[in-house]
Design a protein around this motif. Structure first.
Motif, PDB file in Angstrom:
ATOM      1  N   PHE A   1       0.630  -1.101   0.067  1.00 39.39           N
ATOM      2  CA  PHE A   1       0.009  -0.128   0.010  1.00 39.39           C
ATOM      3  C   PHE A   1       0.784   1.263  -0.110  1.00 39.39           C
ATOM      4  CE2 PHE A   1      -1.899   3.418   2.343  1.00 39.39           C
ATOM      5  CZ  PHE A   1      -3.187   3.460   1.784  1.00 39.39           C
ATOM      6  N   GLN A   2       2.096   1.166   0.607  1.00 34.08           N
ATOM      7  CA  GLN A   2       2.814   2.589   0.937  1.00 34.08           C
ATOM      8  C   GLN A   2       3.417   2.791  -0.654  1.00 34.08           C
ATOM      9  OE1 GLN A   2       6.193   1.532   3.295  1.00 34.08           O
ATOM     10  NE2 GLN A   2       7.585   2.900   1.922  1.00 34.08           N
ATOM     11  N   LYS A   3       3.811   1.623  -1.198  1.00 38.16           N
ATOM     12  CA  LYS A   3       4.517   1.783  -2.585  1.00 38.16           C
ATOM     13  C   LYS A   3       3.222   2.608  -3.571  1.00 38.16           C
ATOM     14  CE  LYS A   3       8.569   0.567  -2.036  1.00 38.16           C
ATOM     15  NZ  LYS A   3       9.637   1.368  -2.243  1.00 38.16           N
ATOM     16  N   GLY A   4       1.900   2.048  -3.360  1.00 34.01           N
ATOM     17  CA  GLY A   4       1.061   2.501  -4.478  1.00 34.01           C
ATOM     18  C   GLY A   4       0.985   4.108  -4.045  1.00 34.01           C
ATOM     19  N   ARG A   5       0.774   4.351  -2.484  1.00 36.53           N
ATOM     20  CA  ARG A   5       0.430   5.612  -2.150  1.00 36.53           C
ATOM     21  C   ARG A   5       1.578   6.666  -2.500  1.00 36.53           C
ATOM     22  NH1 ARG A   5      -4.003   6.925  -2.658  1.00 36.53           N
ATOM     23  NH2 ARG A   5      -3.493   8.979  -1.744  1.00 36.53           N
ATOM     24  N   GLU A   6       2.649   5.912  -2.343  1.00 38.27           N
ATOM     25  CA  GLU A   6       3.829   7.014  -2.711  1.00 38.27           C
ATOM     26  C   GLU A   6       3.752   7.409  -4.362  1.00 38.27           C
ATOM     27  OE1 GLU A   6       7.531   4.870  -2.236  1.00 38.27           O
ATOM     28  OE2 GLU A   6       7.421   5.219   0.037  1.00 38.27           O
ATOM     29  N   ARG A   7       3.445   6.546  -5.162  1.00 41.27           N
ATOM     30  CA  ARG A   7       3.351   6.960  -6.689  1.00 41.27           C
ATOM     31  C   ARG A   7       2.081   7.842  -7.033  1.00 41.27           C
ATOM     32  NH1 ARG A   7       4.620   1.886 -10.612  1.00 41.27           N
ATOM     33  NH2 ARG A   7       6.460   1.257  -9.821  1.00 41.27           N
TER      34      ARG A   7
ATOM     35  N   ALA B   1       6.465  23.420  -3.013  1.00 39.84           N
ATOM     36  CA  ALA B   1       6.806  22.936  -1.405  1.00 39.84           C
ATOM     37  C   ALA B   1       8.286  22.961  -1.476  1.00 39.84           C
ATOM     38  CB  ALA B   1       6.169  21.939  -1.112  1.00 39.84           C
ATOM     39  N   ASP B   2       8.828  22.843  -0.273  1.00 42.33           N
ATOM     40  CA  ASP B   2      10.443  22.351  -0.072  1.00 42.33           C
ATOM     41  C   ASP B   2      10.704  21.156  -0.776  1.00 42.33           C
ATOM     42  OD1 ASP B   2      13.133  22.387   0.427  1.00 42.33           O
ATOM     43  OD2 ASP B   2      12.602  23.046   2.668  1.00 42.33           O
ATOM     44  N   PRO B   3      11.311  20.666  -1.565  1.00 39.89           N
ATOM     45  CA  PRO B   3      11.729  19.506  -2.060  1.00 39.89           C
ATOM     46  C   PRO B   3      12.529  18.669  -0.878  1.00 39.89           C
ATOM     47  CG  PRO B   3      12.978  21.019  -3.170  1.00 39.89           C
ATOM     48  CD  PRO B   3      12.058  21.973  -2.377  1.00 39.89           C
ATOM     49  N   ALA B   4      13.213  19.413   0.158  1.00 38.76           N
ATOM     50  CA  ALA B   4      13.705  18.504   0.918  1.00 38.76           C
ATOM     51  C   ALA B   4      13.004  17.952   2.065  1.00 38.76           C
ATOM     52  CB  ALA B   4      14.742  19.354   1.942  1.00 38.76           C
ATOM     53  N   LYS B   5      11.667  18.503   2.148  1.00 35.33           N
ATOM     54  CA  LYS B   5      10.497  17.981   3.192  1.00 35.33           C
ATOM     55  C   LYS B   5       9.924  16.474   2.215  1.00 35.33           C
ATOM     56  CE  LYS B   5       9.285  22.250   5.106  1.00 35.33           C
ATOM     57  NZ  LYS B   5       8.160  23.365   5.254  1.00 35.33           N
ATOM     58  N   LYS B   6       9.642  15.616   3.193  1.00 30.19           N
ATOM     59  CA  LYS B   6       9.048  14.394   2.920  1.00 30.19           C
ATOM     60  C   LYS B   6       7.647  14.655   2.470  1.00 30.19           C
ATOM     61  CE  LYS B   6      12.541  11.540   3.779  1.00 30.19           C
ATOM     62  NZ  LYS B   6      12.970  10.568   2.677  1.00 30.19           N
ATOM     63  N   PHE B   7       7.303  14.057   1.476  1.00 29.94           N
ATOM     64  CA  PHE B   7       5.851  14.299   1.128  1.00 29.94           C
ATOM     65  C   PHE B   7       5.038  13.021   1.883  1.00 29.94           C
ATOM     66  CE2 PHE B   7       2.226  13.178  -1.680  1.00 29.94           C
ATOM     67  CZ  PHE B   7       1.811  14.412  -1.837  1.00 29.94           C
TER      68      PHE B   7
ATOM     69  N   ALA C   1       0.058   0.374   9.438  1.00 34.04           N
ATOM     70  CA  ALA C   1      -0.428   1.217   8.059  1.00 34.04           C
ATOM     71  C   ALA C   1      -0.314   2.596   8.309  1.00 34.04           C
ATOM     72  CB  ALA C   1      -1.892   1.025   8.012  1.00 34.04           C
ATOM     73  N   TRP C   2      -0.332   3.092   9.100  1.00 34.63           N
ATOM     74  CA  TRP C   2      -0.291   4.696   9.408  1.00 34.63           C
ATOM     75  C   TRP C   2       0.975   5.074   9.302  1.00 34.63           C
ATOM     76  CZ3 TRP C   2      -3.501   8.859   9.725  1.00 34.63           C
ATOM     77  CH2 TRP C   2      -2.649  10.026   9.981  1.00 34.63           C
ATOM     78  N   SER C   3       2.185   4.480  10.197  1.00 30.29           N
ATOM     79  CA  SER C   3       3.441   4.933  10.144  1.00 30.29           C
ATOM     80  C   SER C   3       4.142   4.289   9.097  1.00 30.29           C
ATOM     81  CB  SER C   3       4.073   3.940  11.427  1.00 30.29           C
ATOM     82  OG  SER C   3       3.979   2.683  11.350  1.00 30.29           O
ATOM     83  N   GLY C   4       3.549   3.316   8.228  1.00 31.17           N
ATOM     84  CA  GLY C   4       4.321   2.692   6.978  1.00 31.17           C
ATOM     85  C   GLY C   4       4.162   3.645   5.850  1.00 31.17           C
ATOM     86  N   VAL C   5       3.033   4.332   5.784  1.00 27.65           N
ATOM     87  CA  VAL C   5       2.802   5.347   4.749  1.00 27.65           C
ATOM     88  C   VAL C   5       3.170   6.732   5.158  1.00 27.65           C
ATOM     89  CG1 VAL C   5       0.957   6.721   3.174  1.00 27.65           C
ATOM     90  CG2 VAL C   5       0.552   4.288   4.114  1.00 27.65           C
TER      91      VAL C   5
ATOM     92  N   ARG D   1       7.398   6.195   5.457  1.00 28.92           N
ATOM     93  CA  ARG D   1       8.013   5.480   4.324  1.00 28.92           C
ATOM     94  C   ARG D   1       9.279   4.798   4.760  1.00 28.92           C
ATOM     95  NH1 ARG D   1       7.570   9.624  -0.442  1.00 28.92           N
ATOM     96  NH2 ARG D   1       8.726  10.765   0.840  1.00 28.92           N
ATOM     97  N   GLY D   2      10.466   5.344   4.005  1.00 28.71           N
ATOM     98  CA  GLY D   2      11.680   4.663   4.132  1.00 28.71           C
ATOM     99  C   GLY D   2      12.279   4.381   5.639  1.00 28.71           C
ATOM    100  N   ARG D   3      11.671   5.301   6.428  1.00 32.76           N
ATOM    101  CA  ARG D   3      11.979   5.212   8.105  1.00 32.76           C
ATOM    102  C   ARG D   3      11.018   4.421   8.844  1.00 32.76           C
ATOM    103  NH1 ARG D   3      11.827  10.829  10.328  1.00 32.76           N
ATOM    104  NH2 ARG D   3      10.224  11.229   8.506  1.00 32.76           N
ATOM    105  N   ALA D   4      10.213   3.519   8.133  1.00 35.35           N
ATOM    106  CA  ALA D   4       8.912   3.027   8.697  1.00 35.35           C
ATOM    107  C   ALA D   4       9.658   1.731   9.680  1.00 35.35           C
ATOM    108  CB  ALA D   4       8.216   2.377   8.131  1.00 35.35           C
ATOM    109  N   TRP D   5      10.917   1.572   9.163  1.00 33.33           N
ATOM    110  CA  TRP D   5      11.495   0.338  10.119  1.00 33.33           C
ATOM    111  C   TRP D   5      11.523   0.694  11.664  1.00 33.33           C
ATOM    112  CZ3 TRP D   5      16.113   1.080  12.657  1.00 33.33           C
ATOM    113  CH2 TRP D   5      16.778   2.086  12.192  1.00 33.33           C
ATOM    114  N   MET D   6      11.810   2.141  11.869  1.00 33.11           N
ATOM    115  CA  MET D   6      12.083   2.699  13.220  1.00 33.11           C
ATOM    116  C   MET D   6      10.901   2.576  13.900  1.00 33.11           C
ATOM    117  SD  MET D   6      13.876   6.147  12.197  1.00 33.11           S
ATOM    118  CE  MET D   6      14.089   6.671  13.693  1.00 33.11           C
ATOM    119  N   VAL D   7       9.647   2.386  13.484  1.00 30.93           N
ATOM    120  CA  VAL D   7       8.396   1.947  14.114  1.00 30.93           C
ATOM    121  C   VAL D   7       8.087   0.711  14.205  1.00 30.93           C
ATOM    122  CG1 VAL D   7       5.798   2.368  14.149  1.00 30.93           C
ATOM    123  CG2 VAL D   7       7.358   4.231  13.815  1.00 30.93           C
ATOM    124  N   PHE D   8       8.358  -0.155  12.981  1.00 31.55           N
ATOM    125  CA  PHE D   8       7.814  -1.532  12.859  1.00 31.55           C
ATOM    126  C   PHE D   8       8.637  -2.433  13.726  1.00 31.55           C
ATOM    127  CE2 PHE D   8       6.116  -1.398   8.190  1.00 31.55           C
ATOM    128  CZ  PHE D   8       5.143  -0.435   8.393  1.00 31.55           C
TER     129      PHE D   8
END
Length: 424
Positions: free
Chosen positions: A19-25, A38-44, A101-105, A108-115
């Motif tokens: 789901f995360q990959k789909g939402r990212e696209r 928006a500032d491109p340095a910020k995570k979308f 689900a919430w934290s994964g989306v 994103r790349g830092r989701a492992w810190m919660v998972f």
């Protein structure tokens, strides 16, 4: 219990990853379409790009899907789980999946810190439930009442799984159809907007000169590169009856369609004012009066110069970048831009453009070009290339990293009464 727990967590992580990959696209596409600056340095964050009800329904569907793992645990224990552990297992399986689900989306790349820590918390919670509320025991052999109770319990588990799965599937379908319709609506609106922007660009191409007028004794070249489909820069080169010209270069604050609308108004005002006078200070004054109170707080910078056939240049500035004369930045009196309350007073200065001298007007899109490290093109680089052609100056800024509209107009007085011109 441990095996079903591992399967539950692994399934949750895999599902959320997909789901995360789909939402990212989707998020990346919407970000390109919006061009919100928006500032491109910020995570979308894709959660910020969907209606709240979509998020709620999706997370409820996630809860229902993975809560069935708790019900499946009761089936694997042959319906012997006490009610407290049964309810706790359902809640833990569903709620932890929601957090995944919430934290994964969101992360994103830092989701492992919660998972990772959350997974061990889930294991610990289930272990505590299992130890505090051990399985019930039936008689051996089981009484008819116990057999009926076990049958009813397992039937309830089966029905609960069916209902939860059906509701979860319905929720996912509802979300996906709703998002599909929203995407179709956004795509349709974008198509309409693209059509309007294309029409605006065609209009702007008409009002921005594409071919140089013939000015005996002068070589005129220019380039105009908008940062978007339509831009906020403008310039006009208008001949007079005595072989000279009026040059006006300006920059409306902002980009896109609103800035382009102001450009259209200002260009029309320039042409109207030039019918009566080529006095640079008067031209700027009329533009200021035209813009004042009509731009919703916006403003524009502009510089106007009357260049006579004998090389005499009369110039007035309204907060615009000074031009470059033979590779050196000219010193002009500082004044407020067009459209500022209390402004409108412009002083003209006069000098002679000698044969072989080159006068270059430009907008801040050259100076403010940025590379990948956010370093500005700057005044030093601009000064170093100011003796090149307009096209070469514009290309240099664009190659460095265009971030704003780029306009360059170069006037060179030739040593003979001839004419040549090139325009990008």
């Amino acid at each position: 219990m441990v095996i079903s727990l591992w399967l539950s967590a692994d399934a949750a992580i895999c599902f959320i990853h997909a789901f995360q990959k789909g939402r990212e696209r989707i998020g990346e596409v919407n970000l390109r379409e919006k061009r919100i600056g928006a500032d491109p340095a910020k995570k979308f964050n894709p959660w910020d790009n969907v209606p709240r009800w979509v998020t709620v329904i999706f997370l409820v569907a996630v809860f229902l899907t993975f809560s069935t793992m708790g019900v499946a645990g009761d089936i694997s224990d042959m319906g012997l789980e006490p009610l407290t552990r049964f309810v706790g297992g359902v809640l833990v399986s569903g709620l932890f999946a929601v957090v995944y689900a919430w934290s994964g989306v969101k992360l994103r790349g830092r989701a492992w810190m919660v998972f990772v820590p959350l997974f061990f918390v889930q294991i610990f919670t289930m272990a505590v439930l299992h130890s505090r509320f051990p399985n019930l025991h039936y008689s051996n052999p089981m009484t008819p009442a116990e057999v009926d109770g076990l049958s009813n319990r397992l039937n309830f588990d089966s029905i609960a799984i069916i209902i939860a799965t059906f509701l979860a599937y319905t929720g996912f379908v509802f979300v996906f159809i709703g998002e599909f319709r929203r995407r179709m609506r956004v795509t349709t609106e974008k198509t309409v907007l693209d059509s309007e922007m294309a029409a605006a660009r065609e209009i702007q191409q008409v009002i921005v000169p594409e071919e140089a007028e013939c000015f005996p004794g002068f070589c005129v070249d220019s380039t105009y590169v908008p940062a978007q489909q339509v831009g906020g820069d403008f310039f006009q080169i208008l001949p007079d009856a005595h072989g000279g010209m009026l040059v006006v270069v300006g920059d409306v604050a902002g980009k896109g369609l609103p800035a382009a609308m102001l450009v259209s108004m200002l260009v029309g005002s320039i042409r109207t004012a030039a019918e009566d006078s080529h006095d640079p200070a008067l031209i700027l004054r009329k533009l200021h009066d035209r813009l004042l109170g009509r731009s919703s707080g916006g403003f524009a910078t502009a510089i106007a110069a009357r260049i006579e056939r004998d090389g005499t240049v009369t110039m007035a500035n309204a907060g615009h970048l000074p031009p470059y004369l033979d590779g050196k930045e000219m010193v002009l009196a500082g004044t407020l831009p067009l459209g500022f309350a209390g402004g409108g007073q412009y002083q003209a200065s006069t000098f002679v453009l000698e044969p072989g001298s080159r006068l270059v007007f430009l907008t801040d899109g050259v100076v403010e070009a940025q590379d990948g490290n956010r370093e500005l093109f700057g005044f030093d680089r601009t000064r170093q290339i100011s003796t090149r052609t307009a096209v070469e100056i514009g290309d240099a800024a664009q190659d460095f990293g265009q971030s704003d509209d780029i306009t360059v107009v170069a006037i060179e007085r030739t040593a003979y009464q001839g004419f040549s011109a090139s325009v990008a």
